[in-house]
Design a protein around this motif. Sequence first.
Motif, PDB file in Angstrom:
ATOM      1  N   CYS A   1     -31.002  30.202   3.987  1.00  0.00           N
ATOM      2  CA  CYS A   1     -31.645  29.989   2.687  1.00  0.00           C
ATOM      3  C   CYS A   1     -33.032  29.374   2.813  1.00  0.00           C
ATOM      4  O   CYS A   1     -33.515  28.745   1.858  1.00  0.00           O
ATOM      5  CB  CYS A   1     -30.766  29.080   1.822  1.00  0.00           C
TER       6      CYS A   1
ATOM      7  N   GLN B   1     -28.625  31.393  -4.339  1.00  0.00           N
ATOM      8  CA  GLN B   1     -29.283  30.338  -5.109  1.00  0.00           C
ATOM      9  C   GLN B   1     -28.391  29.106  -5.205  1.00  0.00           C
ATOM     10  O   GLN B   1     -28.859  27.968  -5.072  1.00  0.00           O
ATOM     11  CB  GLN B   1     -29.630  30.839  -6.504  1.00  0.00           C
TER      12      GLN B   1
ATOM     13  N   THR C   1     -28.341  27.231  -1.956  1.00  0.00           N
ATOM     14  CA  THR C   1     -29.581  26.463  -1.809  1.00  0.00           C
ATOM     15  C   THR C   1     -29.514  25.163  -2.593  1.00  0.00           C
ATOM     16  O   THR C   1     -29.883  24.092  -2.091  1.00  0.00           O
ATOM     17  CB  THR C   1     -30.781  27.297  -2.294  1.00  0.00           C
ATOM     18  N   ARG C   2     -29.033  25.235  -3.832  1.00  0.00           N
ATOM     19  CA  ARG C   2     -28.933  24.029  -4.659  1.00  0.00           C
ATOM     20  C   ARG C   2     -27.935  23.035  -4.063  1.00  0.00           C
ATOM     21  O   ARG C   2     -28.189  21.823  -4.046  1.00  0.00           O
ATOM     22  CB  ARG C   2     -28.504  24.412  -6.066  1.00  0.00           C
TER      23      ARG C   2
ATOM     24  N   SER D   1     -27.596  37.292  -5.606  1.00  0.00           N
ATOM     25  CA  SER D   1     -28.676  36.314  -5.732  1.00  0.00           C
ATOM     26  C   SER D   1     -28.136  34.963  -6.178  1.00  0.00           C
ATOM     27  O   SER D   1     -28.561  33.919  -5.682  1.00  0.00           O
ATOM     28  CB  SER D   1     -29.724  36.807  -6.725  1.00  0.00           C
TER      29      SER D   1
ATOM     30  N   GLU E   1     -35.486  30.377  -0.013  1.00  0.00           N
ATOM     31  CA  GLU E   1     -35.165  29.774  -1.312  1.00  0.00           C
ATOM     32  C   GLU E   1     -35.433  28.269  -1.302  1.00  0.00           C
ATOM     33  O   GLU E   1     -35.911  27.700  -2.294  1.00  0.00           O
ATOM     34  CB  GLU E   1     -33.703  30.044  -1.673  1.00  0.00           C
TER      35      GLU E   1
ATOM     36  N   ASN F   1     -35.793  26.449 -11.940  1.00  0.00           N
ATOM     37  CA  ASN F   1     -34.613  27.277 -11.771  1.00  0.00           C
ATOM     38  C   ASN F   1     -34.871  28.651 -12.383  1.00  0.00           C
ATOM     39  O   ASN F   1     -35.107  28.763 -13.573  1.00  0.00           O
ATOM     40  CB  ASN F   1     -33.403  26.625 -12.450  1.00  0.00           C
TER      41      ASN F   1
END
Length: 339
Positions: free
Chosen positions: A201, A239, A242-243, A235, A204, A227
Amino acid sequence: MATIPCENCSGQYPYTQVSQPLEISCMLLLIMLGKVFLDFFMLQVKQKKVEVSFMGYFCVSLALLDFILLMSISFIFYFEDFALWGVRFTKYHICLFTQIISLTYGILHYPVYLVAGLDYYMTIAQTSQFPKRGQRLLYVFAVVVIWISGFFCILKVPAIYEELEIRNRFSPYQCPLYASVQSYSVSCAMVLLIGMAVLTCQKEITTMLLSVRVVSFASQPVLMFSNVSNNNGTSFKWQLLTRLLICFLGTWAPFVLLQIIILFLGARIPAYMEMNVPWLYFINSFLIAVAYWCRRHDVELTEEMWSTDPFVSWKFCFMPFNYENTEPSDKPGRVIVIC
């Protein structure tokens, strides 16, 4: 004091011996005093309104067991040579008790993390609430069974206990302790998984870090990330990863760095020190993040789901946040806030 020859313990109890110097009793007492203080400090500073969990109960039990060991060591260290209930206690029992605790702690990493992981995997997307009282009783029962099983697995082998007794009596200036292979392998696996996730990631993560803003929310500074909504399932998966990574590393980055340094140096930490409350909360956050990612499509967006971790706020990994106190021209439409 006591030791187990490597050839006798490499099969069933794969531990690395850590030699200790003379006056081990005083050193063990000081180390346990610091560990107990750290355990109860972490239990005190964690968030109070947290959902009950197996790991939470196990952390409390570990702190209590460490406190009992500290009191036992202090009592023996002060009186040095005394009899209690027909049993004579001397300073060599300080090493003996610590060795038994080290052996027990060393074999509990896998079962504790497995049970905690399954607990979060099953409850993190739970739609029907299990009765709180029954849930607590179940966790208490699981903790008691794990501790009893751990001590039984160590003490049921006569050769180990007898070897500890004999060598403690005839080697009064040594007290070899043991570093758990289970903990070492868990550290390797965690660092490897986190490294792979960061590499996967990295694009991102770079994009989100470039959009970071420091704002004030609820009288506390928080990091605010842009965001971008995306309905594509693939995706969303990356995402969310990554968060979760940013949330986890935002709180536990020093621990991750410490693990990398320890692994790089090949240091072996005695098992009675290695299993501690801060370490368990670090593992706890990692397990929660894994459970969130594995069950990302089943997570119920309720306030109760966000109070599973005493140290990391995972809420805004799933729920975009509108910051109301910014100027309209500056206010981003949707953001992620990392507390």
